[in-house]
Design a protein around this motif. Sequence first.
Motif, short mmCIF file in Angstrom:
data_model
loop_
_atom_site.label_atom_id
_atom_site.label_comp_id
_atom_site.label_asym_id
_atom_site.label_seq_id
_atom_site.Cartn_x
_atom_site.Cartn_y
_atom_site.Cartn_z
N LYS A 1 3.64 -28.76 0.53
CA LYS A 1 2.47 -29.29 -0.19
C LYS A 1 1.34 -28.26 -0.27
N SER A 2 1.35 -27.30 0.65
CA SER A 2 0.29 -26.28 0.67
C SER A 2 0.42 -25.30 -0.50
N GLY A 3 1.64 -25.19 -1.04
CA GLY A 3 1.87 -24.24 -2.12
C GLY A 3 1.94 -22.80 -1.64
N ILE A 4 2.11 -22.61 -0.33
CA ILE A 4 2.10 -21.28 0.28
C ILE A 4 3.46 -20.97 0.91
N ILE A 5 3.90 -19.74 0.74
CA ILE A 5 5.09 -19.24 1.43
C ILE A 5 4.64 -18.04 2.27
N LEU A 6 5.19 -17.91 3.47
CA LEU A 6 4.80 -16.84 4.39
C LEU A 6 5.91 -15.79 4.48
N PHE A 7 5.52 -14.53 4.35
CA PHE A 7 6.42 -13.39 4.53
C PHE A 7 5.97 -12.65 5.78
N ASP A 8 6.84 -12.54 6.76
CA ASP A 8 6.54 -11.75 7.95
C ASP A 8 7.07 -10.34 7.71
N GLY B 1 6.41 -7.75 9.73
CA GLY B 1 6.29 -7.00 10.99
C GLY B 1 4.87 -6.90 11.49
N MET B 2 4.05 -6.15 10.79
CA MET B 2 2.67 -5.95 11.24
C MET B 2 1.77 -7.12 10.87
N ALA B 3 2.20 -7.93 9.94
CA ALA B 3 1.35 -9.01 9.47
C ALA B 3 2.19 -10.08 8.80
N GLN B 4 1.58 -11.25 8.64
CA GLN B 4 2.18 -12.30 7.83
C GLN B 4 1.42 -12.34 6.52
N LYS B 5 2.16 -12.33 5.45
CA LYS B 5 1.53 -12.34 4.14
C LYS B 5 1.75 -13.71 3.51
N GLN B 6 0.66 -14.31 3.03
CA GLN B 6 0.74 -15.60 2.36
C GLN B 6 0.78 -15.38 0.85
N LEU B 7 1.79 -15.97 0.21
CA LEU B 7 1.92 -15.87 -1.24
C LEU B 7 2.04 -17.27 -1.82
N SER B 8 1.74 -17.37 -3.10
CA SER B 8 1.87 -18.65 -3.78
C SER B 8 3.33 -18.98 -4.03
N LEU B 9 3.73 -20.20 -3.72
CA LEU B 9 5.10 -20.64 -3.97
C LEU B 9 5.45 -20.54 -5.46
N SER B 10 4.45 -20.62 -6.32
CA SER B 10 4.70 -20.57 -7.76
C SER B 10 5.31 -19.24 -8.20
N LEU C 1 0.82 -1.21 0.00
CA LEU C 1 0.00 0.00 0.00
C LEU C 1 0.86 1.27 0.00
N PHE C 2 1.83 1.32 -0.88
CA PHE C 2 2.71 2.47 -1.08
C PHE C 2 3.67 2.72 0.07
N ILE C 3 3.77 1.79 0.99
CA ILE C 3 4.71 1.89 2.11
C ILE C 3 5.69 0.73 1.99
N TRP C 4 6.97 1.02 2.19
CA TRP C 4 8.00 -0.02 2.15
C TRP C 4 8.21 -0.57 3.55
N LEU C 5 8.01 -1.88 3.71
CA LEU C 5 8.15 -2.54 5.00
C LEU C 5 9.25 -3.58 4.95
N PRO C 6 10.04 -3.69 6.03
CA PRO C 6 11.10 -4.69 6.04
C PRO C 6 10.53 -6.10 6.16
N VAL C 7 11.08 -7.00 5.37
CA VAL C 7 10.73 -8.41 5.49
C VAL C 7 11.59 -8.96 6.62
N LYS C 8 10.96 -9.54 7.62
CA LYS C 8 11.68 -10.03 8.80
C LYS C 8 11.92 -11.53 8.75
N GLU C 9 11.00 -12.25 8.12
CA GLU C 9 11.10 -13.71 8.08
C GLU C 9 10.38 -14.22 6.84
N ILE C 10 10.91 -15.30 6.28
CA ILE C 10 10.28 -15.98 5.15
C ILE C 10 10.28 -17.46 5.49
N SER C 11 9.12 -18.11 5.36
CA SER C 11 9.08 -19.53 5.71
C SER C 11 8.11 -20.31 4.84
N VAL C 12 8.47 -21.56 4.66
CA VAL C 12 7.60 -22.53 3.99
C VAL C 12 7.35 -23.62 5.02
#
Length: 169
Positions: free
Chosen positions: A122-129, A131-140, A107-118
Amino acid sequence: MALLQVTASTQLCFLVLILTLSVCSSFSISSSLTVHDLLKKKGLPAGLLPKEVKSYEFNDENGLLEVFLDGPCLTKFENRVFFESVVRANLSYGELMGVEGLQQEELFIWLPVKEISVNDPKSGIILFDIGMAQKQLSLSLFEDPPSCKPQQGFMSYSGRKGKGIGVQR
């Protein structure tokens, strides 16, 4: 008796030579591994880091991964992502913890990525932390390393060196 001493010292030299060769060959095997191959070996997708990685260092004992780029650059996964010249993290199987040198635009703000995890490949999801939230993205989105365009003139505006919450254009 002299023959026995020569034989013992010869055996010792031979043993040292064998150990040296095995250590050297293990270094050459690990140094031929690209950082993208290392990520895959550790259960993460290769496309988390850009093609333009110049070099990297990985300490298998403490998990510290340092990735070196020619300079800061910008690419896009789902949103725009900014890589500093050096990206650091603790790499263990399926996760990068304590990430430094990576920011994601939200949303036009640059936030530091603190953690990335799979957690479950099998879920096909990768999580980006971020700070304020965890964002789920497609592994693809991360199958192939992206091209990263050099970005000059970006400045952190957080006021604290290395702790920037954003980047201005």
